[in-house]
Design an enzyme around this catalytic site. Sequence first.
Site, PDB file in Angstrom:
ATOM      1  N   ASP A 157     -11.860 -41.386 -29.241  1.00  0.00           N
ATOM      2  CA  ASP A 157     -12.099 -42.434 -30.078  1.00  0.00           C
ATOM      3  C   ASP A 157     -12.636 -43.556 -29.425  1.00  0.00           C
ATOM      4  O   ASP A 157     -13.749 -44.308 -29.702  1.00  0.00           O
ATOM      5  CB  ASP A 157     -11.115 -43.061 -31.319  1.00  0.00           C
ATOM      6  CG  ASP A 157     -11.059 -42.442 -32.532  1.00  0.00           C
ATOM      7  OD1 ASP A 157     -11.732 -41.159 -32.649  1.00  0.00           O
ATOM      8  OD2 ASP A 157     -10.686 -42.790 -33.588  1.00  0.00           O
ATOM      9  N   TYR A 199       0.655 -31.796 -31.996  1.00  0.00           N
ATOM     10  CA  TYR A 199      -0.113 -31.740 -33.073  1.00  0.00           C
ATOM     11  C   TYR A 199       0.699 -30.623 -33.694  1.00  0.00           C
ATOM     12  O   TYR A 199       0.756 -30.416 -35.157  1.00  0.00           O
ATOM     13  CB  TYR A 199      -1.469 -31.549 -32.906  1.00  0.00           C
ATOM     14  CG  TYR A 199      -2.399 -32.721 -33.225  1.00  0.00           C
ATOM     15  CD1 TYR A 199      -2.172 -33.688 -32.004  1.00  0.00           C
ATOM     16  CD2 TYR A 199      -3.452 -32.917 -34.184  1.00  0.00           C
ATOM     17  CE1 TYR A 199      -3.029 -34.690 -32.034  1.00  0.00           C
ATOM     18  CE2 TYR A 199      -4.080 -33.971 -34.281  1.00  0.00           C
ATOM     19  CZ  TYR A 199      -3.831 -34.934 -33.236  1.00  0.00           C
ATOM     20  OH  TYR A 199      -4.665 -36.063 -33.307  1.00  0.00           O
ATOM     21  N   ASP A 211      -2.430 -43.849 -19.921  1.00  0.00           N
ATOM     22  CA  ASP A 211      -2.641 -45.329 -20.212  1.00  0.00           C
ATOM     23  C   ASP A 211      -3.653 -45.936 -19.291  1.00  0.00           C
ATOM     24  O   ASP A 211      -4.470 -46.947 -19.912  1.00  0.00           O
ATOM     25  CB  ASP A 211      -1.198 -46.028 -20.096  1.00  0.00           C
ATOM     26  CG  ASP A 211      -0.443 -45.666 -18.973  1.00  0.00           C
ATOM     27  OD1 ASP A 211      -0.768 -45.038 -18.063  1.00  0.00           O
ATOM     28  OD2 ASP A 211       0.422 -46.724 -18.588  1.00  0.00           O
ATOM     29  N   LYS A 243       0.734 -38.091 -18.835  1.00  0.00           N
ATOM     30  CA  LYS A 243       1.700 -39.183 -18.473  1.00  0.00           C
ATOM     31  C   LYS A 243       3.063 -38.497 -17.683  1.00  0.00           C
ATOM     32  O   LYS A 243       3.987 -38.481 -18.236  1.00  0.00           O
ATOM     33  CB  LYS A 243       2.473 -39.617 -19.768  1.00  0.00           C
ATOM     34  CG  LYS A 243       1.556 -40.940 -20.647  1.00  0.00           C
ATOM     35  CD  LYS A 243       1.345 -42.082 -19.645  1.00  0.00           C
ATOM     36  CE  LYS A 243       2.645 -42.877 -19.816  1.00  0.00           C
ATOM     37  NZ  LYS A 243       2.786 -44.143 -18.997  1.00  0.00           N
ATOM     38  N   ASP A 246      -7.137 -37.310 -28.501  1.00  0.00           N
ATOM     39  CA  ASP A 246      -7.597 -37.814 -29.799  1.00  0.00           C
ATOM     40  C   ASP A 246      -7.668 -39.395 -29.633  1.00  0.00           C
ATOM     41  O   ASP A 246      -8.850 -39.793 -30.108  1.00  0.00           O
ATOM     42  CB  ASP A 246      -6.255 -37.620 -30.934  1.00  0.00           C
ATOM     43  CG  ASP A 246      -6.721 -38.210 -32.213  1.00  0.00           C
ATOM     44  OD1 ASP A 246      -7.919 -38.076 -32.709  1.00  0.00           O
ATOM     45  OD2 ASP A 246      -5.695 -38.788 -32.741  1.00  0.00           O
TER      46      ASP A 246
HETATM   47  C1  IPM Z   1      -9.939 -36.079 -34.807  1.00  0.00           C
HETATM   48  C2  IPM Z   1      -9.379 -36.729 -35.890  1.00  0.00           C
HETATM   49  C3  IPM Z   1      -8.214 -35.497 -36.299  1.00  0.00           C
HETATM   50  C4  IPM Z   1      -7.098 -35.528 -35.427  1.00  0.00           C
HETATM   51  C5  IPM Z   1      -7.557 -35.873 -37.768  1.00  0.00           C
HETATM   52  C6  IPM Z   1      -8.437 -35.863 -38.995  1.00  0.00           C
HETATM   53  C7  IPM Z   1      -6.476 -34.785 -38.146  1.00  0.00           C
HETATM   54  O1  IPM Z   1      -8.551 -37.840 -35.846  1.00  0.00           O
HETATM   55  O2  IPM Z   1     -10.639 -34.881 -34.857  1.00  0.00           O
HETATM   56  O3  IPM Z   1      -9.756 -36.689 -33.916  1.00  0.00           O
HETATM   57  O4  IPM Z   1      -6.430 -36.181 -35.370  1.00  0.00           O
HETATM   58  O5  IPM Z   1      -7.349 -34.595 -34.606  1.00  0.00           O
HETATM   59 MG    MG Z   2      -9.193 -38.676 -33.903  1.00  0.00          MG
END
Ligand code: IPM
Ligand code: MG
Length: 366
Positions: free
Chosen positions: A252, A141, A224, A192, A248
Amino acid sequence: MTHSLFLLPGDGIGTEIMAEVEKVIAWTNAEQLTDFVTDRGLAGGSAYDKHQVAITDEDTQKALAADAVMFGAVGGPKWDHVAYEQRPEAALLRLRKEMAVFANLRPAICYPALADASSLKRELVEGLDILIVRELTGGVYFGEPKTITDLGNGQKRGIDTQVYETYEIDRIARVAFDLARTRNNRVHSADKKNVMKSGVLWDEVVKGVAQDYPDVKLEHILADNAAMQLVRNPKQFDVLVTDNLFGDVLSDEAAQLTGSIGMLPSASLGDKKANGLPSALYEPIHGSAPDIAGQGLANPIASILSFAMCLRYSFGMKDEAARLEKAVDQVLADGFRTGDIMQPGMTKVGTTAMTDAILKALDKSA
Ligand code: IPM
Ligand code: MG
């Protein structure tokens, strides 16, 4: 003692859900449980519209000075054309970096009342309680170089740099091990290392830290494989610690397992400041949902639970946090549902009615 909260509602449903958080803050103040003073600023597209930046220096300073920051959500198609440096997400990345909130805690909890909303079978997710500990201020990042260069032969080269130093891995690993001790004493560390040098170092440092936590069981897992195991048998995980990018993606995935992304809060924490409080930013996991913004339909629970995390992690108010979390459980058990978690036979409510129900449950729990 007075504590300051800086509110950054952001864009889309961010504004609506922050208004609900303010009601809960007002409630805790009225009950004399807390003495919070709030200020608010602009972040994301709303800041861009006014100041042509994702967040101003002034608001960044206010965020740094506050005892804790409550963040809503940023982004939306309206700002798709905005230059990369000023895109709404840049506000969040700037705050994370300048506030040095390196530890991102993302609980993925499956509420029993919502187990059927998961895309996995009920038996796989019922009772699920995973804590993802994502490194938040390093890795790809922020690594340099981060550019697109013109090779002059009609080709371009896009570069992002994955970089981790020992101290960055050491401190996030300690957060994960400390939290595991408050849970089930198990940590999976995902990287990884089979293809990445930063992964080799990650694993080496995490294993070193584990020596200081003989009571916590550490297991290495390739990132993975972690993605696959999360949908195969998610309940095998307790704490999952990983880098910024894998965190990240995996968070999700874990959020979706619970069937309730509109329910999940998060905390981003850094070292203690001079006043003894940690650098801290709290935000829901979900995004700004432009499609339903401004209609009073958004689920305020993720933000309200983010405020519960704020009470717990910034101010050590464990009982008050638990009371708020119980009130949320109660309204779900009573059948209240916003559209995103609606099920047959339940009572469909909008944003404000959901908060009102939570406040009522809080009153009863006194
Ligand atoms: C998260 C989001 C952020 C990230 C974006 C909005 C920059 O996806 O907080 O997970 O990638 O960290
Ligand atoms: Mg995210």
